[in-house]
Scaffold this active site. Sequence first.
Site, mmCIF file in Angstrom:
data_model
loop_
_atom_site.group_PDB
_atom_site.id
_atom_site.type_symbol
_atom_site.label_atom_id
_atom_site.label_comp_id
_atom_site.label_asym_id
_atom_site.label_seq_id
_atom_site.Cartn_x
_atom_site.Cartn_y
_atom_site.Cartn_z
ATOM 1 N N GLY A 33 -11.355 -10.046 28.421
ATOM 2 C CA GLY A 33 -11.369 -8.780 29.153
ATOM 3 C C GLY A 33 -12.451 -7.889 28.579
ATOM 4 O O GLY A 33 -12.818 -8.041 27.409
ATOM 5 N N HIS A 57 -8.325 1.078 26.737
ATOM 6 C CA HIS A 57 -9.728 1.495 26.532
ATOM 7 C C HIS A 57 -10.096 2.664 27.458
ATOM 8 O O HIS A 57 -10.884 3.527 27.078
ATOM 9 C CB HIS A 57 -10.694 0.336 26.792
ATOM 10 C CG HIS A 57 -10.782 -0.647 25.657
ATOM 11 N ND1 HIS A 57 -11.213 -0.295 24.403
ATOM 12 C CD2 HIS A 57 -10.503 -1.969 25.593
ATOM 13 C CE1 HIS A 57 -11.192 -1.368 23.614
ATOM 14 N NE2 HIS A 57 -10.757 -2.391 24.312
ATOM 15 N N HIS A 96 -4.101 -3.930 27.420
ATOM 16 C CA HIS A 96 -5.128 -3.762 26.383
ATOM 17 C C HIS A 96 -6.378 -3.086 26.962
ATOM 18 O O HIS A 96 -6.895 -2.130 26.380
ATOM 19 C CB HIS A 96 -5.472 -5.131 25.777
ATOM 20 C CG HIS A 96 -6.592 -5.089 24.778
ATOM 21 N ND1 HIS A 96 -6.406 -5.345 23.444
ATOM 22 C CD2 HIS A 96 -7.912 -4.800 24.914
ATOM 23 C CE1 HIS A 96 -7.566 -5.205 22.800
ATOM 24 N NE2 HIS A 96 -8.499 -4.890 23.680
ATOM 25 N N GLU A 97 -6.844 -3.589 28.109
ATOM 26 C CA GLU A 97 -8.061 -3.020 28.715
ATOM 27 C C GLU A 97 -7.803 -1.599 29.209
ATOM 28 O O GLU A 97 -8.668 -0.726 29.099
ATOM 29 C CB GLU A 97 -8.559 -3.902 29.861
ATOM 30 C CG GLU A 97 -8.937 -5.325 29.457
ATOM 31 C CD GLU A 97 -9.852 -5.395 28.251
ATOM 32 O OE1 GLU A 97 -10.710 -4.503 28.085
ATOM 33 O OE2 GLU A 97 -9.716 -6.338 27.451
ATOM 34 N N GLN A 109 -16.557 0.005 26.588
ATOM 35 C CA GLN A 109 -17.078 -0.910 25.569
ATOM 36 C C GLN A 109 -18.553 -1.248 25.773
ATOM 37 O O GLN A 109 -19.187 -1.812 24.892
ATOM 38 C CB GLN A 109 -16.278 -2.219 25.560
ATOM 39 C CG GLN A 109 -14.823 -2.027 25.168
ATOM 40 C CD GLN A 109 -14.121 -3.363 25.149
ATOM 41 O OE1 GLN A 109 -13.634 -3.830 26.160
ATOM 42 N NE2 GLN A 109 -14.086 -4.006 23.991
ATOM 43 N N CYS A 135 -10.290 -7.713 19.949
ATOM 44 C CA CYS A 135 -11.089 -6.850 20.816
ATOM 45 C C CYS A 135 -12.563 -7.011 20.447
ATOM 46 O O CYS A 135 -12.898 -7.032 19.262
ATOM 47 C CB CYS A 135 -10.647 -5.400 20.603
ATOM 48 S SG CYS A 135 -11.549 -4.216 21.600
ATOM 49 N N LEU A 136 -13.415 -7.122 21.457
ATOM 50 C CA LEU A 136 -14.846 -7.291 21.177
ATOM 51 C C LEU A 136 -15.417 -6.095 20.408
ATOM 52 O O LEU A 136 -16.399 -6.243 19.687
ATOM 53 C CB LEU A 136 -15.630 -7.505 22.478
ATOM 54 C CG LEU A 136 -15.331 -8.808 23.235
ATOM 55 C CD1 LEU A 136 -16.112 -8.867 24.534
ATOM 56 C CD2 LEU A 136 -15.623 -10.032 22.387
HETATM 57 NI NI NI Z 1 -10.565 -4.341 23.608
#
Ligand code: NI
Length: 187
Positions: free
Chosen positions: A45, A144, A140-141, A50, A98-99
């Site tokens: 995701g 953000h 999770h997304e 991000q 998470c990236l």
């Molecule tokens: Ni993330």
Amino acid sequence: MVLPIVALGHPILKQVATEIDQSYTNYRELIDNMYETMYKDDGVGLAAPQINLSIRLFVIDADPFKDTYPEAEGFKKVFINPTIIEEAGKEWFFNEGCLSVPDIHEDVLRKERVLLRYYDEDFNKKEEWFEGVCARVIQHEYDHLEGKVFTDRVGAMTRLLLKKKLEKIRTGDINMPYKMIFCKKSR
Ligand code: NI
């Protein structure tokens, strides 16, 4: 085009993102670029903050989880202007990463189902329940877009143990697994 990923510590990851409409410049190209970036960096995701855009948009492809979680098979979707209407079911732990927070994985507790109102990539309005690992990636997304990251949701003891590692990410003192944007504090 592969885009650089904003690292933890950057103020954009703390902002509540704003809605967009169909007049948003090149949003289809943006979605393509977000998928390309997510696949290159082995994510499931990716949310617009991000990649340094504070807008309510995220993309998901949960297919890599299909062997353990059958509901993830072929679950590839774009979410524009999402709103969580309701969360339901039992809370369960899932090991999240998470990236924007490279090399950190922690168990996070969230509810198993989520009712989401959103627009798809053609700006069709939808309202749907998602469950299991699909709900998990959405939650999770979605965080953000609300200015939160998963490490905000771990227990106090885990947060204490993570403190030094997170500080290294914030100051850019890490080996970058992919191109990243840091917000280094002036020293
Ligand atoms: Ni993330």
